[in-house]
Design an enzyme around this catalytic site. Structure first.
Site, PDB file in Angstrom:
ATOM      1  N   ASP A  18      -4.401  19.032 -14.550  1.00  0.00           N
ATOM      2  CA  ASP A  18      -4.733  17.714 -15.095  1.00  0.00           C
ATOM      3  C   ASP A  18      -4.157  17.694 -16.513  1.00  0.00           C
ATOM      4  OD1 ASP A  18      -5.997  15.577 -16.355  1.00  0.00           O
ATOM      5  OD2 ASP A  18      -7.770  15.741 -15.077  1.00  0.00           O
ATOM      6  N   ARG A  32       0.839  -1.203   0.000  1.00  0.00           N
ATOM      7  CA  ARG A  32       0.000   0.000   0.000  1.00  0.00           C
ATOM      8  C   ARG A  32       0.877   1.256   0.000  1.00  0.00           C
ATOM      9  NH1 ARG A  32      -2.340   1.944   4.327  1.00  0.00           N
ATOM     10  NH2 ARG A  32      -2.689  -0.049   5.348  1.00  0.00           N
ATOM     11  N   LYS A  51      -6.240   6.638 -20.002  1.00  0.00           N
ATOM     12  CA  LYS A  51      -6.441   7.165 -21.358  1.00  0.00           C
ATOM     13  C   LYS A  51      -5.175   6.911 -22.193  1.00  0.00           C
ATOM     14  CE  LYS A  51     -10.250   8.599 -19.396  1.00  0.00           C
ATOM     15  NZ  LYS A  51     -10.530   9.906 -18.818  1.00  0.00           N
ATOM     16  N   TYR A  78     -12.829  18.443 -16.008  1.00  0.00           N
ATOM     17  CA  TYR A  78     -13.420  17.099 -16.007  1.00  0.00           C
ATOM     18  C   TYR A  78     -14.531  17.011 -14.957  1.00  0.00           C
ATOM     19  CZ  TYR A  78     -13.436  11.971 -15.643  1.00  0.00           C
ATOM     20  OH  TYR A  78     -13.788  10.649 -15.603  1.00  0.00           O
TER      21      TYR A  78
HETATM   22  C1  LIG Z   1     -10.861  10.222 -17.333  1.00  0.00           C
HETATM   23  C2  LIG Z   1     -10.325  11.461 -16.777  1.00  0.00           C
HETATM   24  C3  LIG Z   1      -9.976  11.556 -15.420  1.00  0.00           C
HETATM   25  C4  LIG Z   1     -10.255  10.460 -14.426  1.00  0.00           C
HETATM   26  O1  LIG Z   1      -9.476   9.342 -14.649  1.00  0.00           O
HETATM   27  P1  LIG Z   1      -9.987   7.870 -14.281  1.00  0.00           P
HETATM   28  O2  LIG Z   1      -8.806   7.041 -14.575  1.00  0.00           O
HETATM   29  O3  LIG Z   1     -11.169   7.612 -15.174  1.00  0.00           O
HETATM   30  O4  LIG Z   1     -10.374   7.873 -12.856  1.00  0.00           O
HETATM   31  C5  LIG Z   1      -9.401  12.730 -14.974  1.00  0.00           C
HETATM   32  N1  LIG Z   1      -9.196  13.766 -15.808  1.00  0.00           N
HETATM   33  C6  LIG Z   1      -9.540  13.724 -17.099  1.00  0.00           C
HETATM   34  C7  LIG Z   1      -9.266  14.907 -17.956  1.00  0.00           C
HETATM   35  C8  LIG Z   1     -10.118  12.572 -17.636  1.00  0.00           C
HETATM   36  O5  LIG Z   1     -10.489  12.554 -18.905  1.00  0.00           O
END
Ligand SMILES: *Cc1c(COP(=O)(O)O)cnc(C)c1O
Length: 392
Positions: free
Chosen positions: A183, A59, A208, A112
């Site tokens: 982000d 962890r 992604k 997001y």
């Molecule tokens: C999908 C996404 C997230 C969240 O990520 P997860 O892996 O789905 O929890 C955060 N920021 C953006 C811009 C995203 O497209």
């Protein structure tokens, strides 16, 4: 796309892969263990006092996950990285790690959705927030409050793909004594390096582009070693939203092809974006390549990934449904950044007020360009747009 050759080397096998003295294994060993055994009780207790740097329990640290963490830190030009079980686990860890009751968060640009939902929930714990859609540094400076602790950025922004000047915004926020977090999922660390522009913290979803195959959930935070200790002890270790060794291994495999995937997806997305711009059923295409300030775009991005949006001339939900449902080579689904092309639209027919507040036109459709080929994808979009014009 002007990738840094050093970044391509980091995505492949390099010194970040070494997990023991001697040669590095070409494929990272998957260390499937929950705990690490020590020769004496004193050694274990010493390890527990330094859990951010010692293998005690998975962890905290895991050798497979650490290889990915070293690579992402190096790609972002940051000191420290921690990987998480999802992008939202990474987002939550930053907020829980740096915010206290009484703090204020300012969100700048289109953010997001679930990140904003988390911010709504944090109101329960005495953390307030505002959302600012004007992205210039002067508007950001005017929206900062005495208790603003964190300014949360996305560039390009979700759904509208508007670009903001990271250096200018980071500098006004720093002068105010607050932190910036971005982000950086759309650009990946290969195409934009916010820490080098003065941003304090970077978060990613690795579900992604970084992984790139739509087969797992993962996330990451990159920042200074000092700030990471705070996030590690307050959020990572206690929330437990860790990444498993097996999934870290899959992301490492995905990283191997990231530079090549991005090059192809950038090129195909630009072909499709230009084609859409020329279609009479399309009012506008939202892609950083068409942003007003191209000098800023050139300064901040080494290239583009393959996700963008467009708005129909017929700005209504019926037309959106007709166009999306008429596509044959796009899968209809959330997410983006994989090898299959995807399509989604924000307008559902019962969220008019929210879209208007966010200044997102009803006729907006987002696509993520996969690897089917630009010709196939553009003709698919053209046939569906043509048919929708005939039906209207
Ligand atoms: C999908 C996404 C997230 C969240 O990520 P997860 O892996 O789905 O929890 C955060 N920021 C953006 C811009 C995203 O497209």
């Amino acid at each position: 796309m002007q990738l840094d050759p050093e970044d391509i080397a980091t995505c492949l096998l390099d010194d970040t892969d070494a997990i023991a003295p001697g040669g590095a294994p070409m494929s990272t060993p998957i260390v499937m263990t929950s705990l690490f055994a020590f020769p004496t009780l004193e050694a274990l207790q010493e390890g527990l006092r330094n859990e951010s740097t010692t293998h005690v329990y998975s962890r905290g640290l895991n050798p497979t996950v650490e290889v990915l963490e070293r690579k992402l830190a190096k790609l972002e030009r940051g000191e420290a990285c921690k990987c998480f079980g999802s992008g939202m686990a990474a987002v939550s860890a930053v907020m829980l790690g740096v915010l206290r009751a009484g703090d204020h968060v300012l969100f700048v640009n289109h953010i997001y959705g679930p990140t904003l939902q988390l911010a709504d929930h944090l109101a329960t714990f005495g953390v307030t927030h505002d959302v600012l859609l004007d992205t210039d540094a002067a508007s950001v400076a005017a929206a900062l409050r005495p208790n603003t602790r964190l300014v949360w950025l996305e560039s390009p922004g979700t759904m509208t793909f508007r670009v903001l000047d990271l250096e200018a915004v980071a500098s006004v926020v720093r002068a105010h004594g607050a932190l910036t977090c971005i982000d950086n999922s759309w650009a990946t660390p290969l195409l934009q390096k916010p820490l080098t522009l003065g941003v304090d913290i970077v978060v990613h979803t690795a579900s992604k582009y970084l992984n790139g195959h739509s087969d797992l959930m993962a996330g990451a935070v990159i920042t200074t070693a000092e700030r990471m200790r705070e996030i590690f002890y307050r959020a990572y270790l206690l929330n437990g939203g860790i990444q498993s060794a097996h999934e870290a291994w899959l992301v490492l495999r995905g990283l191997r092809t990231l530079p090549t995937r991005l090059r192809q997806q950038e090129a195909d997305a630009l072909t499709v974006a230009h084609g859409l711009r020329a279609h009479p059923a399309v009012a506008s295409v939202h892609h950083p390549a068409f942003a007003e300030d191209q000098a800023l775009v050139a300064r901040q991005f080494r290239g583009f990934s393959g996700t963008f949006a467009f708005t129909l001339a017929q700005d209504d939900v019926t037309s959106v449904r007709r166009v999306v449902n008429g596509l044959r080579h796009f899968q209809i689904g959330v997410s983006w950044g994989g090898v299959e092309s995807l399509v989604i639209a924000p307008a559902s027919g019962h969220n008019e007020a929210r879209l208007a507040a966010q200044q997102i036109p009803r006729g907006t459709i987002r696509i993520s360009i996969g690897l089917e080929g630009a010709d196939v994808l553009l003709s698919d979009l053209q046939q569906s747009l043509d048919a929708s014009m005939g039906a209207a």
